[in-house]
Design an enzyme around this catalytic site. Sequence first.
Site, short mmCIF file in Angstrom:
data_model
loop_
_atom_site.label_atom_id
_atom_site.label_comp_id
_atom_site.label_asym_id
_atom_site.label_seq_id
_atom_site.Cartn_x
_atom_site.Cartn_y
_atom_site.Cartn_z
N HIS A 63 0.88 -1.16 0.00
CA HIS A 63 0.00 0.00 0.00
C HIS A 63 0.92 1.21 0.00
O HIS A 63 2.02 1.16 0.57
CB HIS A 63 -0.85 0.08 1.27
CG HIS A 63 -1.75 -1.08 1.52
ND1 HIS A 63 -1.32 -2.25 2.12
CD2 HIS A 63 -3.06 -1.25 1.23
CE1 HIS A 63 -2.35 -3.08 2.22
NE2 HIS A 63 -3.40 -2.50 1.68
N ASP A 123 2.39 1.78 3.32
CA ASP A 123 3.31 0.76 3.87
C ASP A 123 4.74 1.21 3.56
O ASP A 123 5.67 0.94 4.31
CB ASP A 123 3.09 -0.59 3.18
CG ASP A 123 1.71 -1.17 3.40
OD1 ASP A 123 1.10 -0.88 4.45
OD2 ASP A 123 1.24 -1.89 2.51
N MET A 175 2.67 -5.82 -7.71
CA MET A 175 1.37 -5.24 -7.37
C MET A 175 1.54 -4.12 -6.36
O MET A 175 2.37 -4.17 -5.46
CB MET A 175 0.44 -6.33 -6.82
CG MET A 175 -0.96 -5.87 -6.44
SD MET A 175 -1.11 -5.28 -4.74
CE MET A 175 -1.47 -6.80 -3.89
N GLU A 224 -10.86 -6.37 -5.04
CA GLU A 224 -10.89 -7.38 -3.98
C GLU A 224 -12.13 -7.21 -3.12
O GLU A 224 -12.34 -6.14 -2.55
CB GLU A 224 -9.64 -7.28 -3.10
CG GLU A 224 -9.63 -8.29 -1.98
CD GLU A 224 -8.34 -8.28 -1.21
OE1 GLU A 224 -7.34 -7.74 -1.72
OE2 GLU A 224 -8.31 -8.79 -0.09
N LYS A 231 -14.82 -8.27 0.04
CA LYS A 231 -14.87 -8.77 1.41
C LYS A 231 -16.25 -8.43 1.94
O LYS A 231 -16.76 -7.34 1.71
CB LYS A 231 -13.79 -8.12 2.27
CG LYS A 231 -13.65 -8.73 3.67
CD LYS A 231 -12.49 -8.10 4.43
CE LYS A 231 -12.35 -8.65 5.83
NZ LYS A 231 -11.23 -8.00 6.58
N GLU A 233 -9.86 -13.27 -2.40
CA GLU A 233 -9.06 -13.70 -1.24
C GLU A 233 -9.76 -14.87 -0.55
O GLU A 233 -10.97 -14.81 -0.28
CB GLU A 233 -8.85 -12.57 -0.24
CG GLU A 233 -8.09 -13.06 1.00
CD GLU A 233 -7.72 -12.00 1.99
OE1 GLU A 233 -7.16 -10.95 1.59
OE2 GLU A 233 -8.01 -12.19 3.19
N HIS A 290 -11.77 -14.04 2.67
CA HIS A 290 -12.94 -13.19 2.47
C HIS A 290 -14.12 -13.97 1.91
O HIS A 290 -15.25 -13.80 2.39
CB HIS A 290 -12.61 -12.01 1.56
CG HIS A 290 -11.53 -11.14 2.09
ND1 HIS A 290 -11.02 -10.07 1.40
CD2 HIS A 290 -10.83 -11.20 3.26
CE1 HIS A 290 -10.08 -9.50 2.13
NE2 HIS A 290 -9.94 -10.16 3.26
N ASP A 297 -5.34 -13.50 -3.67
CA ASP A 297 -4.82 -13.39 -2.29
C ASP A 297 -5.00 -14.72 -1.59
O ASP A 297 -6.12 -15.15 -1.32
CB ASP A 297 -5.58 -12.30 -1.51
CG ASP A 297 -4.98 -10.92 -1.73
OD1 ASP A 297 -5.46 -9.96 -1.08
OD2 ASP A 297 -4.04 -10.80 -2.54
N ASP A 340 -11.69 -12.03 9.93
CA ASP A 340 -10.71 -12.24 8.86
C ASP A 340 -9.36 -12.62 9.48
O ASP A 340 -8.64 -11.78 10.00
CB ASP A 340 -10.57 -10.92 8.09
CG ASP A 340 -9.68 -11.07 6.87
OD1 ASP A 340 -9.35 -10.03 6.27
OD2 ASP A 340 -9.33 -12.21 6.51
N ASP A 391 -6.67 -14.27 8.07
CA ASP A 391 -5.45 -14.16 7.24
C ASP A 391 -4.38 -15.15 7.71
O ASP A 391 -3.20 -14.79 7.87
CB ASP A 391 -4.91 -12.74 7.29
CG ASP A 391 -5.84 -11.74 6.61
OD1 ASP A 391 -5.76 -10.53 6.93
OD2 ASP A 391 -6.67 -12.17 5.78
N ASP A 396 -1.67 -13.04 1.18
CA ASP A 396 -2.13 -11.92 1.99
C ASP A 396 -2.48 -12.46 3.37
O ASP A 396 -3.64 -12.69 3.69
CB ASP A 396 -3.34 -11.24 1.35
CG ASP A 396 -3.68 -9.96 2.10
OD1 ASP A 396 -4.72 -9.35 1.79
OD2 ASP A 396 -2.91 -9.56 3.00
C1 DIG Z 1 -6.91 -7.07 2.77
O1 DIG Z 1 -7.29 -8.37 2.46
C2 DIG Z 1 -6.53 -6.32 1.54
C3 DIG Z 1 -5.57 -5.22 1.84
O2 DIG Z 1 -4.57 -5.78 2.65
C4 DIG Z 1 -5.00 -4.89 0.49
O3 DIG Z 1 -5.60 -3.73 0.03
C5 DIG Z 1 -5.37 -6.05 -0.40
C6 DIG Z 1 -4.20 -6.43 -1.24
O4 DIG Z 1 -4.03 -7.79 -1.33
N1 DIG Z 1 -5.86 -7.08 0.52
MN MN Z 2 -6.37 -9.31 0.66
MN MN Z 3 -8.02 -10.76 4.62
#
Ligand code: DIG
Ligand code: MN
Ligand code: MN
Length: 388
Positions: free
Chosen positions: A55, A58, A89, A182, A184, A218, A221, A246, A256, A258, A288
Site C-alpha cells: 500500500h 506501507d 502489485m 478485492e 470482502k 481472497e 474473504h 490473495d 478475517d 489471514d 495476503d
Molecule cells: C486485505 O485483504 C486487503 C488489503 O490488505 C489490500 O488492500 C489487499 C491487497 O491484497 N488485501
Molecule cells: Mn487481501
Molecule cells: Mn483478509
Amino acid sequence: MADFTPKPEYKFTFGLWTVGNIGRDPFGAPTRDPKTPAELVYLLGEVGAYGVNFHDNDLIPIDATPAEAEAIKKEFRKALDDTGVVVPMATTNLFSDPIFKDGAFSSNDPRVRAYALQKTMNAIDLGVEFGAKTYVFWGGREGTETDSSKNAAEAIKRNREAMNFVCEYVIDQGYDLRFALEAKPNEPRADIYNPTTGHMLAFIETLDHPEMVGVNPEVAHEHMAGINFMHGVAQAWEAGKLFHIDLNDQYPGRYDQDLRFGSRDIKAAFYLVKFLEDVGYENPRHFDAHAYRTEDYEGVKDFARGCMRTYLILADKAAQYNADKEIQALLEEINVDDGSMDQYFGKYNAEKAGALRTQPFNREAISSRGLKYERLDQLTIDLLLGVR
Ligand code: DIG
Ligand code: MN
Ligand code: MN
C-alpha cells in the site's frame, strides 16, 4: 521426494503489511518491533519470495516529507536490487487514516471522495515507479454500520465513478497497469459493498473500461461469506478476470484471520491449487496473510516459508492426482459419453429443439446409476494423507 523450494515461475509474493505485521490485534499491543520496508525486502529475499507488494503508506508514511520519502524509496530500491525481489502489485491504503472512517470512494463527504482520488493517483504513480503491473482495490471502508446513512445504489454509483476516473487516469498517463478488485463481506465495516467476487464481476461489467479491470479474490474473504472459494476463482478465470489472487486460510464463521496458506482447510487449498495449476494460472500468487501474534521474526520467516511450501506440496499432490491411474479411470467412467446427446447441444435452432422434444428419457434407468463419488473422494483423501 519432490523439491519444494520456491521458484520464480510460481511468482510467490507477500505484501509489506504481511511479513511486516507487528502482531497488534483489537485486544493486544504489538508483539514484534516494526521493520523498515527495506528490511522486509531482505527478509523476503532470504525466504525465497519472488515479489513484494505495498500500500502507498506501507512504503511512504502518509505525513512523510518529500525528503523522507526519497530516502525511503532509495533504501527500498537498493534492497530490491540487492535481492532481485520485484514489485508486481501495488495498492492504496484507503482505510487506515481517520478521514476514511465512512469510506473513501463511497463516502458521504465529497471532500473525502476527492481526496481518495488524489491519494490513489499518487499511489498509482508510486506503484508504477517500482514496476507494478497490477493495482488492487480493496474497499475495506466502503460500507455501512447503519443503512440509514447511505443509499446503497448511490454508493455503487460513487464506486463506479471513481473506478472510471482512475482507469482514465492510467490511460491518460500511458501506464501499463490493470486493476484487480478485492471483495470482502464485512470487517472493518459492518457490511461492505460488493461483498463477494461474484458481486465484483457484475460491477466490472458496468464500468467504462471493463477490459482494464479484473478481480483479486481472497480465500479468507469468500470463506467469511460461506462461499466455495475455488468456484469463485474458477468463475473469475473463465471470465478472463483472474488478474491476481490473495492466498491465505480461514476458520469458517470467524473474523478475517489471514492465516498461513493451507493451515486450516487443506482439502479446499488442494482443490484451489489443483485448479490454478491445471489451468496454468500465470499471475502472482500473493500470500495476503500474517504470522501468529505469538511469533518473533524467525517465526515470521517460518510463516512465509510455510505458505510457499504448502502451495508447492499441494501442486505436487495435484500432479500425483492427475497421474493416478485409479483416479483418472474413475473420472473417465464418471464422464462417459456415447455422443448420442451431442445432436442437442451447442447453438440453438428450431430443428434441434424439435428433435429434442421427441427424445425419450428413461429417468429411472438414468437415476439408478451410482456415481462412485465416495470412492473418488476417498482416493483424494488418501492422496492428501500421503497413503497413495
Ligand atoms: C486485505 O485483504 C486487503 C488489503 O490488505 C489490500 O488492500 C489487499 C491487497 O491484497 N488485501
Ligand atoms: Mn487481501
Ligand atoms: Mn483478509
